[in-house]
Scaffold this active site. Structure first.
Site, PDB file in Angstrom:
ATOM      1  N   SER A 264       0.841  -1.199   0.000  1.00 42.63           N
ATOM      2  CA  SER A 264       0.000   0.000   0.000  1.00 42.63           C
ATOM      3  C   SER A 264       0.874   1.247   0.000  1.00 42.63           C
ATOM      4  O   SER A 264       0.372   2.346  -0.192  1.00 42.63           O
ATOM      5  CB  SER A 264      -0.909   0.006   1.227  1.00 42.63           C
ATOM      6  OG  SER A 264      -0.132  -0.004   2.403  1.00 42.63           O
TER       7      SER A 264
ATOM      8  N   HIS B  13      -3.146  -3.726  -5.467  1.00 39.66           N
ATOM      9  CA  HIS B  13      -3.435  -3.322  -4.092  1.00 39.66           C
ATOM     10  C   HIS B  13      -4.904  -3.543  -3.748  1.00 39.66           C
ATOM     11  O   HIS B  13      -5.780  -2.877  -4.294  1.00 39.66           O
ATOM     12  CB  HIS B  13      -3.044  -1.843  -3.904  1.00 39.66           C
ATOM     13  CG  HIS B  13      -3.285  -1.330  -2.516  1.00 39.66           C
ATOM     14  ND1 HIS B  13      -3.663  -0.049  -2.245  1.00 39.66           N
ATOM     15  CD2 HIS B  13      -3.193  -1.956  -1.315  1.00 39.66           C
ATOM     16  CE1 HIS B  13      -3.806   0.100  -0.935  1.00 39.66           C
ATOM     17  NE2 HIS B  13      -3.535  -1.045  -0.352  1.00 39.66           N
TER      18      HIS B  13
ATOM     19  N   GLU C 297      -6.315  -1.409  -6.798  1.00 36.53           N
ATOM     20  CA  GLU C 297      -5.486  -0.488  -7.573  1.00 36.53           C
ATOM     21  C   GLU C 297      -4.426  -1.310  -8.296  1.00 36.53           C
ATOM     22  O   GLU C 297      -3.699  -2.087  -7.669  1.00 36.53           O
ATOM     23  CB  GLU C 297      -4.790   0.515  -6.636  1.00 36.53           C
ATOM     24  CG  GLU C 297      -5.733   1.525  -6.011  1.00 36.53           C
ATOM     25  CD  GLU C 297      -5.073   2.402  -4.939  1.00 36.53           C
ATOM     26  OE1 GLU C 297      -5.530   3.538  -4.762  1.00 36.53           O
ATOM     27  OE2 GLU C 297      -4.112   1.957  -4.273  1.00 36.53           O
TER      28      GLU C 297
ATOM     29  N   ASN D 262      -4.921   6.007  -0.763  1.00 31.11           N
ATOM     30  CA  ASN D 262      -4.217   6.396   0.465  1.00 31.11           C
ATOM     31  C   ASN D 262      -3.650   7.804   0.390  1.00 31.11           C
ATOM     32  O   ASN D 262      -3.386   8.424   1.405  1.00 31.11           O
ATOM     33  CB  ASN D 262      -3.105   5.398   0.793  1.00 31.11           C
ATOM     34  CG  ASN D 262      -3.665   4.199   1.536  1.00 31.11           C
ATOM     35  OD1 ASN D 262      -4.757   4.266   2.115  1.00 31.11           O
ATOM     36  ND2 ASN D 262      -2.957   3.096   1.501  1.00 31.11           N
TER      37      ASN D 262
END
Lengths: 282, 247
Positions: free
Chosen positions: A116, A137, A149, A187
């Site tokens: 991540s 991800h 992702e 994120n």
């Protein structure tokens, strides 16, 4: 397809389950036998619940369960077409794994990292066949969250990006593609939800309870930023912010909050410790 | 409390103005516009002012209203504190104690709660009045300290600003950015489609205001956001924002 997942923690076993449910043969690899055993009872528990709720039959459950083969040996992964690495977020650990994989697996195998926060380009550097190393991800909990992702390292080939996108679609996930930049999409863009709320708290503009109420009732967010930090774990959230901040070379937009740091230092990490921004001890 | 038969002046350039007019008249009040100010200055009950992008316009409008109501300092002026603090707006007036900040974004139908931010100068009786006024529109209220952008507009604007940085840098396509935030973290809208709905000028006004007042790098507006506002591509309202909307 023959898929393998490296790392049998919560993320790894969740990803293994997602693959097995779609009919893939999965080798779930972890060097630690007790982690593998824990993963198996975790998978049993989830599949039993699926049977109880009538989502699958007993025989379907058995079939899915049997299709996940635990192993402690990396050599066993030689015949896999897709390998997904989901070990703790340590660069040295990941680099070693991808070095080994690039020697063990066939040249056509796609080697994917569930990182991540670590750069895919950096993980892939020096490996044989960097064009087939990409990020994939998943979001926690992997069996529930629809997004993945797909991260393009600097040397990943576009053909392989499309293959991974198709693989994710076949898993029933919603894939998005992004370049290898810190925090990828989610994120990174979600940082202000936590950081700016902490900044507002730090300036005593409103209390955590007020901010949560405002973000849910005025903004329509499902959970307020403080309740959500307590759920995720304040330490996890702080580590993500620190990593994005560091990897953007200390860009001020990502500057971590001292309030959050103090909470981590005090061990008030959220629900898992009985208290964070709210008290869960009663 | 009810606002039935009260007279409410709604002034200002934000897209909030139109929606507020509809909401207020739905609750039985008589809605007046700025050109009716002189005619009704002796009988007005409330003023709501909502300019955010052009602060010179905001100053001119606020001072015009304050002067017309100079003899009636008990009439509250509720002003958006999205791009500027309520304290600064109050400092433009001769009766600063009547000015109170508030802030939200369109569409109002999706807002169950509206934030209020009293200025340092705001009198307690005025705060009570405007609180009751907003609640009579069937919105909950939350009173926060006076800082640019309050809570929801500030946090959301900075999420959008970050999404624009990611877009500018080519991290991902606009569609993928929006999908990722909805499916990866349960946002009600993707940040770029949300910006189109709110108005990019409104979002930019918040970020620019924070940068101006607080001076920190974290509030630096994404240059693409500013350029799109300058080019008139403010979102659904102008049929073009991050996405195209053909009528």
């Amino acid at each position: 397809m023959l898929v393998s997942v490296i790392g049998a923690g919560t993320m790894g076993s969740g990803i293994a389950l997602v693959c097995a449910r779609k009919g893939h043969q999965v080798k779930l690899m972890d060097t630690n036998q007790s982690v593998l055993e824990k993963a198996q009872s975790f998978l049993q528990k989830i599949l039993n619940r699926d049977v109880e709720k009538g989502r699958i039959s007993e025989s379907e459950k058995e079939k899915i369960y049997q299709s996940i083969l635990p192993t402690q040996s990396m050599e066993q992964l030689a015949d896999c077409e897709i390998v997904i690495e989901a070990v703790p977020e340590r660069l040295d650990l990941k680099k070693k794994i991808f070095q080994d994989l690039s020697n063990i697996c066939s040249e056509k195998a796609l080697l994917l990292s569930n990182t991540s926060s670590i750069s895919i380009t950096e993980i892939a550097a020096g490996c044989k066949g960097e064009e087939r190393i990409l990020g994939l991800h998943f979001f926690n909990p992997a069996p529930v969250m629809p997004l993945v992702e797909v991260i393009r390292g600097m040397k990943s080939s576009e053909e392989n990006v499309q293959k991974v996108v198709q693989f994710a679609k076949d898993l029933g996930k919603v894939p998005v593609t992004c370049n290898d930049s810190p925090g990828f999409i989610v994120n990174r863009i979600a940082r202000p939800y936590y950081n700016e709320s902490l900044n507002i708290l730090g300036s005593r503009i409103a209390t955590p309870k007020q901010i949560d109420e405002i973000m849910t009732k005025a903004g329509g967010f499902r959970m307020g930023p403080f309740a959500l930090q307590d759920l995720i774990g304040i330490d996890i959230n702080f580590a993500t912010t620190e990593s994005v901040y560091t990897n953007f070379f200390h860009e001020g937009r990502f500057k971590p909050s001292r309030i959050q740091q103090r909470m981590v230092q005090a061990g008030r990490l959220g629900r898992k410790t009985g208290g964070g921004f709210y008290d869960y001890s009663k | 409390m009810t606002i039935a038969n009260k007279k409410v002046l709604v002034a200002g350039m934000s897209p909030l103005a139109q929606e507020l007019k509809e909401l207020i008249s739905k609750h039985g009040a008589q809605v007046l516009s700025l050109d009716q100010l002189d005619e009704h200055q002796d009988s007005l009950d409330y003023v709501v002012e909502v300019t955010n992008y052009n602060l010179e316009d905001k100053k001119r409008i606020i001072q015009q209203i304050d002067q017309a109501l100079a003899a009636r300092p008990e009439v509250p002026i509720l002003t958006t504190s999205l791009a500027i603090t309520a304290t600064e707006v109050a400092s433009w007036t001769t009766s600063p104690q009547r000015v109170c900040g508030f802030g939200t974004f369109v569409p109002l139908a999706e807002r169950k709660l509206i934030e209020l931010a009293p200025a340092l100068q705001t009198e307690e009786s005025i705060v009570k009045k405007v609180e009751a006024f907003v609640q009579s529109l069937e919105k909950e209220t939350s009173i926060v300290d006076d800082e640019v952008g309050l809570v929801f507009p500030r946090v959301l604007s900075l999420i959008i600003n970050e999404a624009v940085f990611a877009l500018m840098e080519g991290t991902a396509s606009k569609e993928d950015i929006d999908i990722a935030m909805k499916k990866g973290t349960n946002y009600p809208y993707g940040p770029l489609e949300w910006a189109d709905q709110i108005g990019l000028d409104e979002v930019y006004a918040v970020v620019r205001g924070l940068y101006r007042d607080l001076g920190e790098e974290r509030f630096r507006p994404a240059s693409l956001l500013r350029k799109m506002v300058l080019a008139g591509r403010v979102g659904k309202r102008s049929n073009q924002g991050f996405y195209s909307y053909n009528k």
